[in-house]
Design a protein around this motif. Structure first.
Motif, PDB file in Angstrom:
ATOM      1  N   LEU A   1      40.931  57.683   0.227  1.00 29.98           N
ATOM      2  CA  LEU A   1      41.131  57.725  -1.215  1.00 29.98           C
ATOM      3  C   LEU A   1      41.951  58.954  -1.610  1.00 29.98           C
ATOM      4  O   LEU A   1      42.853  58.877  -2.455  1.00 29.98           O
ATOM      5  N   LYS A   2      41.664  60.093  -0.975  1.00 32.30           N
ATOM      6  CA  LYS A   2      42.407  61.319  -1.269  1.00 32.30           C
ATOM      7  C   LYS A   2      43.885  61.153  -0.918  1.00 32.30           C
ATOM      8  O   LYS A   2      44.765  61.598  -1.664  1.00 32.30           O
ATOM      9  N   ARG A   3      44.165  60.476   0.200  1.00 30.98           N
ATOM     10  CA  ARG A   3      45.563  60.271   0.608  1.00 30.98           C
ATOM     11  C   ARG A   3      46.265  59.287  -0.321  1.00 30.98           C
ATOM     12  O   ARG A   3      47.450  59.461  -0.622  1.00 30.98           O
ATOM     13  N   PHE A   4      45.554  58.264  -0.777  1.00 24.67           N
ATOM     14  CA  PHE A   4      46.136  57.338  -1.744  1.00 24.67           C
ATOM     15  C   PHE A   4      46.523  58.080  -3.025  1.00 24.67           C
ATOM     16  O   PHE A   4      47.601  57.886  -3.586  1.00 24.67           O
ATOM     17  N   GLN A   5      45.619  58.934  -3.501  1.00 25.45           N
ATOM     18  CA  GLN A   5      45.880  59.682  -4.730  1.00 25.45           C
ATOM     19  C   GLN A   5      47.065  60.619  -4.555  1.00 25.45           C
ATOM     20  O   GLN A   5      47.901  60.766  -5.454  1.00 25.45           O
ATOM     21  N   SER A   6      47.169  61.230  -3.377  1.00 24.08           N
ATOM     22  CA  SER A   6      48.286  62.123  -3.091  1.00 24.08           C
ATOM     23  C   SER A   6      49.606  61.358  -3.090  1.00 24.08           C
ATOM     24  O   SER A   6      50.618  61.828  -3.633  1.00 24.08           O
ATOM     25  N   ARG A   7      49.606  60.163  -2.501  1.00 24.32           N
ATOM     26  CA  ARG A   7      50.821  59.348  -2.476  1.00 24.32           C
ATOM     27  C   ARG A   7      51.227  58.907  -3.879  1.00 24.32           C
ATOM     28  O   ARG A   7      52.412  58.889  -4.217  1.00 24.32           O
ATOM     29  N   ALA A   8      50.243  58.556  -4.685  1.00 24.90           N
ATOM     30  CA  ALA A   8      50.536  58.075  -6.038  1.00 24.90           C
ATOM     31  C   ALA A   8      51.204  59.155  -6.881  1.00 24.90           C
ATOM     32  O   ALA A   8      51.995  58.850  -7.781  1.00 24.90           O
ATOM     33  N   GLU A   9      50.933  60.420  -6.569  1.00 24.08           N
ATOM     34  CA  GLU A   9      51.485  61.534  -7.344  1.00 24.08           C
ATOM     35  C   GLU A   9      52.762  62.096  -6.740  1.00 24.08           C
ATOM     36  O   GLU A   9      53.377  62.991  -7.313  1.00 24.08           O
TER      37      GLU A   9
ATOM     38  N   ARG B   1      56.710  59.687  -1.612  1.00 21.25           N
ATOM     39  CA  ARG B   1      55.852  58.810  -0.803  1.00 21.25           C
ATOM     40  C   ARG B   1      55.202  57.682  -1.604  1.00 21.25           C
ATOM     41  O   ARG B   1      54.427  56.908  -1.059  1.00 21.25           O
ATOM     42  N   ARG B   2      55.528  57.589  -2.888  1.00 28.02           N
ATOM     43  CA  ARG B   2      54.885  56.577  -3.725  1.00 28.02           C
ATOM     44  C   ARG B   2      55.160  55.165  -3.228  1.00 28.02           C
ATOM     45  O   ARG B   2      54.344  54.259  -3.392  1.00 28.02           O
ATOM     46  N   TRP B   3      56.328  54.971  -2.591  1.00 30.81           N
ATOM     47  CA  TRP B   3      56.699  53.636  -2.105  1.00 30.81           C
ATOM     48  C   TRP B   3      55.738  53.132  -1.040  1.00 30.81           C
ATOM     49  O   TRP B   3      55.670  51.929  -0.777  1.00 30.81           O
ATOM     50  N   LYS B   4      54.988  54.048  -0.409  1.00 27.69           N
ATOM     51  CA  LYS B   4      54.057  53.641   0.646  1.00 27.69           C
ATOM     52  C   LYS B   4      52.854  52.884   0.104  1.00 27.69           C
ATOM     53  O   LYS B   4      52.146  52.234   0.866  1.00 27.69           O
ATOM     54  N   LEU B   5      52.617  52.976  -1.190  1.00 24.41           N
ATOM     55  CA  LEU B   5      51.465  52.302  -1.780  1.00 24.41           C
ATOM     56  C   LEU B   5      51.857  50.896  -2.236  1.00 24.41           C
ATOM     57  O   LEU B   5      52.786  50.727  -3.016  1.00 24.41           O
ATOM     58  N   SER B   6      51.132  49.911  -1.754  1.00 27.89           N
ATOM     59  CA  SER B   6      51.361  48.523  -2.157  1.00 27.89           C
ATOM     60  C   SER B   6      50.105  47.996  -2.842  1.00 27.89           C
ATOM     61  O   SER B   6      49.024  48.597  -2.727  1.00 27.89           O
ATOM     62  N   PRO B   7      50.205  46.881  -3.548  1.00 25.62           N
ATOM     63  CA  PRO B   7      49.003  46.284  -4.148  1.00 25.62           C
ATOM     64  C   PRO B   7      47.914  45.999  -3.109  1.00 25.62           C
ATOM     65  O   PRO B   7      46.726  46.138  -3.400  1.00 25.62           O
TER      66      PRO B   7
END
Length: 274
Positions: free
Chosen positions: A159-167, A171-177
């Motif tokens: 969860l911490k890594r997801f939040q870091s990517r979102a900000e 690296r935001r492109w690494k997050l998918s639905p």
């Protein structure tokens, strides 16, 4: 607390960098052994989203010859590929003699995301579980060195890594639905992983679990383990002698600089602002 979430002493940056450099030298030695011996190596990198697979693959491959060690990261299957035998789309990416292939996710998509997210039928999933050990045994019987690594990350760290990517705009492109949905389906993915291990963790093709709450520790542990499992030897590289540059004959004259179009000196502008 899960095994993957255990706290370890902090890894000093200098110790990490020194050991990574040493291991990468060994990887180059292994690469030369692969080239000269004609060995074929397949490494599967699996695990939850944001478990650190990509960073480890990067450190394994960054100093290797891409003609010898290549990364296979397959996109979503096409309509035609969906009608093929499931393993068929992976077979063309397997190595020939003197090659090593790093699968950034592999045929185990079917046991994980496809099963959990309903992208395959229960019949397709059950068939995969029966066929995967046989498929891997065929690879091993043909002489391929197969290594399977599962990167285990805790729910808190993921969860911490997801939040870091979102900000992070880089690296935001690494997050998918699908990545975001994995937060809601943590237990479903846990059950899928356990069942996958039960069917496919075999004597001849075992899974090796890498605790990855610490990315740096995971990289060193995985690379060190991998090297310890391959019976490579140090191949003496051919000697390279750099000749002296021949004396200029005066028959060549460089065209005037004005004829070429140079990129603007962005760095000079940048330094001027500092």
């Amino acid at each position: 607390m899960s095994a993957a979430a255990k706290k370890h002493p902090k890894l000093d940056k200098k110790v990490y960098e020194a050991e990574l450099a040493r291991l990468q030298i060994e990887l180059v030695k292994l690469q030369e052994w692969v080239r000269h011996s004609g060995a074929r190596i397949v490494i599967l990198f699996e695990g939850r989203d944001a478990a650190g697979k990509g960073g480890t693959i990067k450190r394994v491959a960054e100093n290797l010859n891409p003609r010898v060690a290549r990364i296979a990261a397959l996109p979503a299957p096409t309509e035609r590929e969906r009608t093929q035998w499931y393993f068929q789309r992976y077979v063309p990416h397997l190595p020939a003699a003197g090659e090593m292939v790093l699968f950034d996710r592999s045929w185990y998509n079917r046991a994980g995301v496809e099963h959990v997210m309903g992208y395959c039928t229960e019949e397709q999933y059950a068939l995969f579980m029966r066929q995967a050990p046989a498929f891997e045994q065929m690879l091993i019987d043909d002489g391929i060195l197969l290594r399977k690594y599962w990167f285990s990350v805790s729910d808190e760290e993921q969860l911490k890594r997801f939040q870091s990517r979102a900000e992070d705009p880089i690296r935001r492109w690494k997050l998918s639905p699908t990545d975001i949905e994995s937060i809601n389906r943590w237990e479903d993915y846990s059950r899928a992983k356990d069942e996958m291990m039960a069917y496919t963790d075999t004597v001849t093709s075992p899974w090796f679990v890498v605790e990855s709450d610490s990315k740096k520790r995971a990289r060193l542990n995985m690379i060190a383990h991998f090297l310890s499992t391959v019976p490579y030897t140090d191949v003496e590289p051919p000697g390279i002698e750099i000749p002296d540059r021949p004396a200029a004959t005066g028959s060549y004259e460089r065209p005037p600089r004005e004829r070429a179009t140079y990129v603007p000196d962005h760095v000079a502008e940048l330094l001027g602002k500092s």
